[in-house]
Design an enzyme around this catalytic site. Structure first.
Site, mmCIF file in Angstrom:
data_model
loop_
_atom_site.group_PDB
_atom_site.id
_atom_site.type_symbol
_atom_site.label_atom_id
_atom_site.label_comp_id
_atom_site.label_asym_id
_atom_site.label_seq_id
_atom_site.Cartn_x
_atom_site.Cartn_y
_atom_site.Cartn_z
ATOM 1 C CB CYS A 84 -56.763 -53.734 -4.534
ATOM 2 S SG CYS A 84 -55.887 -52.221 -4.949
ATOM 3 C CG ASN A 88 -51.515 -52.277 -6.322
ATOM 4 O OD1 ASN A 88 -52.467 -52.678 -6.990
ATOM 5 N ND2 ASN A 88 -51.647 -51.860 -5.080
ATOM 6 C CG HIS A 139 -54.186 -56.721 -4.647
ATOM 7 N ND1 HIS A 139 -54.087 -56.257 -5.944
ATOM 8 C CD2 HIS A 139 -53.940 -55.650 -3.841
ATOM 9 C CE1 HIS A 139 -53.794 -54.974 -5.911
ATOM 10 N NE2 HIS A 139 -53.689 -54.582 -4.660
HETATM 11 N N1 ACO Z 1 -38.249 -43.979 -2.351
HETATM 12 C C1 ACO Z 1 -37.372 -43.681 -1.368
HETATM 13 N N2 ACO Z 1 -37.754 -43.481 -0.094
HETATM 14 C C2 ACO Z 1 -39.053 -43.584 0.201
HETATM 15 C C3 ACO Z 1 -40.019 -43.889 -0.779
HETATM 16 C C4 ACO Z 1 -39.570 -44.101 -2.100
HETATM 17 N N3 ACO Z 1 -40.395 -44.408 -3.099
HETATM 18 N N4 ACO Z 1 -41.218 -43.949 -0.198
HETATM 19 C C5 ACO Z 1 -41.048 -43.675 1.099
HETATM 20 N N5 ACO Z 1 -39.738 -43.446 1.336
HETATM 21 C C6 ACO Z 1 -39.085 -43.134 2.599
HETATM 22 C C7 ACO Z 1 -39.995 -42.391 3.540
HETATM 23 O O1 ACO Z 1 -39.950 -41.005 3.320
HETATM 24 C C8 ACO Z 1 -39.410 -42.775 4.877
HETATM 25 O O2 ACO Z 1 -38.288 -41.985 5.131
HETATM 26 P P1 ACO Z 1 -38.042 -41.343 6.600
HETATM 27 O O3 ACO Z 1 -37.923 -42.540 7.504
HETATM 28 O O4 ACO Z 1 -36.797 -40.555 6.411
HETATM 29 O O5 ACO Z 1 -39.278 -40.536 6.868
HETATM 30 C C9 ACO Z 1 -38.919 -44.204 4.664
HETATM 31 O O6 ACO Z 1 -38.769 -44.361 3.242
HETATM 32 C C10 ACO Z 1 -39.873 -45.253 5.178
HETATM 33 O O7 ACO Z 1 -41.192 -44.944 4.696
HETATM 34 P P2 ACO Z 1 -42.425 -45.838 5.041
HETATM 35 O O8 ACO Z 1 -43.661 -45.236 4.470
HETATM 36 O O9 ACO Z 1 -42.367 -46.106 6.518
HETATM 37 O O10 ACO Z 1 -42.044 -47.154 4.225
HETATM 38 P P3 ACO Z 1 -42.584 -48.619 4.419
HETATM 39 O O11 ACO Z 1 -41.477 -49.484 4.844
HETATM 40 O O12 ACO Z 1 -43.843 -48.638 5.217
HETATM 41 O O13 ACO Z 1 -42.939 -49.035 2.933
HETATM 42 C C11 ACO Z 1 -44.841 -49.219 1.440
HETATM 43 C C12 ACO Z 1 -43.902 -48.278 2.207
HETATM 44 C C13 ACO Z 1 -44.014 -49.984 0.435
HETATM 45 C C14 ACO Z 1 -45.879 -48.377 0.713
HETATM 46 C C15 ACO Z 1 -45.506 -50.206 2.422
HETATM 47 O O14 ACO Z 1 -46.009 -49.511 3.543
HETATM 48 C C16 ACO Z 1 -46.637 -50.979 1.773
HETATM 49 O O15 ACO Z 1 -46.436 -51.792 0.907
HETATM 50 N N6 ACO Z 1 -47.871 -50.792 2.230
HETATM 51 C C17 ACO Z 1 -49.016 -51.479 1.696
HETATM 52 C C18 ACO Z 1 -49.532 -50.846 0.448
HETATM 53 C C19 ACO Z 1 -50.627 -51.720 -0.139
HETATM 54 O O16 ACO Z 1 -50.646 -52.904 0.043
HETATM 55 N N7 ACO Z 1 -51.583 -51.167 -0.841
HETATM 56 C C20 ACO Z 1 -52.610 -52.102 -1.336
HETATM 57 C C21 ACO Z 1 -53.809 -51.505 -1.606
HETATM 58 S S1 ACO Z 1 -53.728 -50.450 -2.981
HETATM 59 C C22 ACO Z 1 -55.348 -50.131 -3.433
HETATM 60 O O17 ACO Z 1 -56.297 -50.622 -2.874
HETATM 61 C C23 ACO Z 1 -55.563 -49.116 -4.565
#
Ligand code: ACO
Length: 332
Positions: free
Chosen positions: A117, A288, A258
């Site tokens: 990215c 993304n 990004h």
């Molecule tokens: N739908 C419903 N529930 C979900 C989903 C989904 N799609 N995904 C995760 N959950 C659940 C999990 O199972 C968890 O449930 P639990 O508490 O019962 O275990 C809960 O939601 C919270 O999960 P987290 O992983 O803690 O969610 P978080 O609030 O951290 O959000 C996210 C996840 C959106 C991916 C966030 O961490 C994020 O944006 N991270 C950065 C990603 C990024 O920027 N990537 C960029 C680089 S990409 C590249 O270089 C190719």
């Protein structure tokens, strides 16, 4: 310190392309256990465009490149260099040469650059080095990715995030350098946070000798770790790039980051005190798109006349590697 240069570059055209097929959060929630509400509130994403079966990354990249050349009124035959930032080429040997052929950019040398990215920012800065030393005068930088090819559609933690697309900019030699400052970083110690790994099985070849036979495994990500990394490192790297440009955050007219997560955009803008109406965001429609996301967002903001010639743009890419970087430039 202001970065020294012999010759300058101007960013004179942009273009973008996206697959025609869009998948809404609602449709995705039929495929995997998720909901429109979860995806929208956690990420800001509402839909993503996906390259269909038989679709070509090179073709998508060439469409974006052609649009950028048209905006710049530059003939493909005058392009000296094409850099294609991608992690998802049609061919592991590289797809840039296919883009060159499709554009009819017969004089251009073309190569792929892989930095996930961060790819577009890394490619823009790489292109600028060839231009600042006076070797090349006209360069096409394209960011294009189809992460849907390597998405695990049963993993709700990752599959809701990604989409496919392409964006491009044309750079031309200029007396006045419009790439005002940049800063790039990598930290391989955090590589395990975000991977698209090759997984090999041993294949016996001759007595006592094996080779590897395998394929790439779908994307895995520690979302929380990447989130923490992004909200800390992105404002920091933008501030360093601004310092090289002899500017401050108050000089930023447009923040083009990004497009990973709306919450990351909001946190970075907040840290830099950039008002939300100055933050370009289109992830609701595309998700993304990895190396494509910055030039795709930039192109939309240029075409709808938000970004005007002379505007100061702060761009920053971040992602797998881990890699991150920022480029501060004046548009037009
Ligand atoms: N739908 C419903 N529930 C979900 C989903 C989904 N799609 N995904 C995760 N959950 C659940 C999990 O199972 C968890 O449930 P639990 O508490 O019962 O275990 C809960 O939601 C919270 O999960 P987290 O992983 O803690 O969610 P978080 O609030 O951290 O959000 C996210 C996840 C959106 C991916 C966030 O961490 C994020 O944006 N991270 C950065 C990603 C990024 O920027 N990537 C960029 C680089 S990409 C590249 O270089 C190719």
């Amino acid at each position: 310190m202001v970065q020294q240069r012999q010759a300058g570059i101007a960013l004179v055209g942009s273009g973008s392309a996206r697959p025609t097929v869009a998948l809404t959060n609602e449709e995705l929630s039929q495929v995997v256990d998720t909901s429109d509400e979860w995806i929208r509130t956690r990420t800001g994403i509402q839909q993503r465009c996906l390259l269909p079966a038989g679709g070509s990354l090179a073709e998508l990249a060439a469409t974006a490149g052609r649009a950028a050349l048209e905006m710049a009124a530059v003939e493909a035959t005058t392009v000296d260099l094409i850099i294609l930032a991608t992690s998802t080429p049609d061919d592991l040997f590289g797809s840039a040469a296919q883009v060159q052929a499709q554009l009819g950019a017969t004089r251009a040398v073309a190569f792929d650059l892989t930095a996930a990215c961060s790819g577009f920012v890394f490619a823009l800065v790489t292109a600028a080095q060839f231009m600042r030393n006076g070797v090349y005068k006209t360069v096409l930088v394209i960011g294009a990715d189809a992460l849907s090819r390597w998405t695990d559609w049963t993993d709700r933690r990752t599959c809701v995030l990604f989409g496919d697309g392409a964006g491009a900019v044309v750079l031309q030699a200029s007396d006045r350098d419009r790439l005002l400052g940049f800063e790039l970083h990598s930290n391989g110690a955090l590589n395990g946070c975000l991977n698209l790994p090759y997984e090999a099985q041993a294949e016996p070849l001759a007595a006592g000798k094996t080779v590897q036979k395998g394929t790439y495994q779908p994307i895995t990500m520690n979302g929380k770790e990447v989130y923490r990394f992004a909200v800390k490192r992105v404002p920091e790297v933008i501030e360093k790039a601004l310092f090289h440009a002899d500017l401050t955050a108050a000089d930023i007219q447009w923040l083009v980051l990004h497009q990973a997560n709306q919450r990351i955009l909001d946190a970075v803008a907040d840290r830099l005190k950039v008002p939300s109406e100055r933050v370009v965001s289109n992830m609701a429609r595309y998700g993304n798109t990895s190396a494509a996301s910055i030039p795709l967002a930039l192109d939309e903001a240029v075409r709808d006349n938000r970004i005007q010639p002379g505007d100061i743009v702060a761009s920053s890419g971040f992602g797998a590697g881990l890699t991150w970087g920022a480029a501060i430039f004046e548009w037009g």
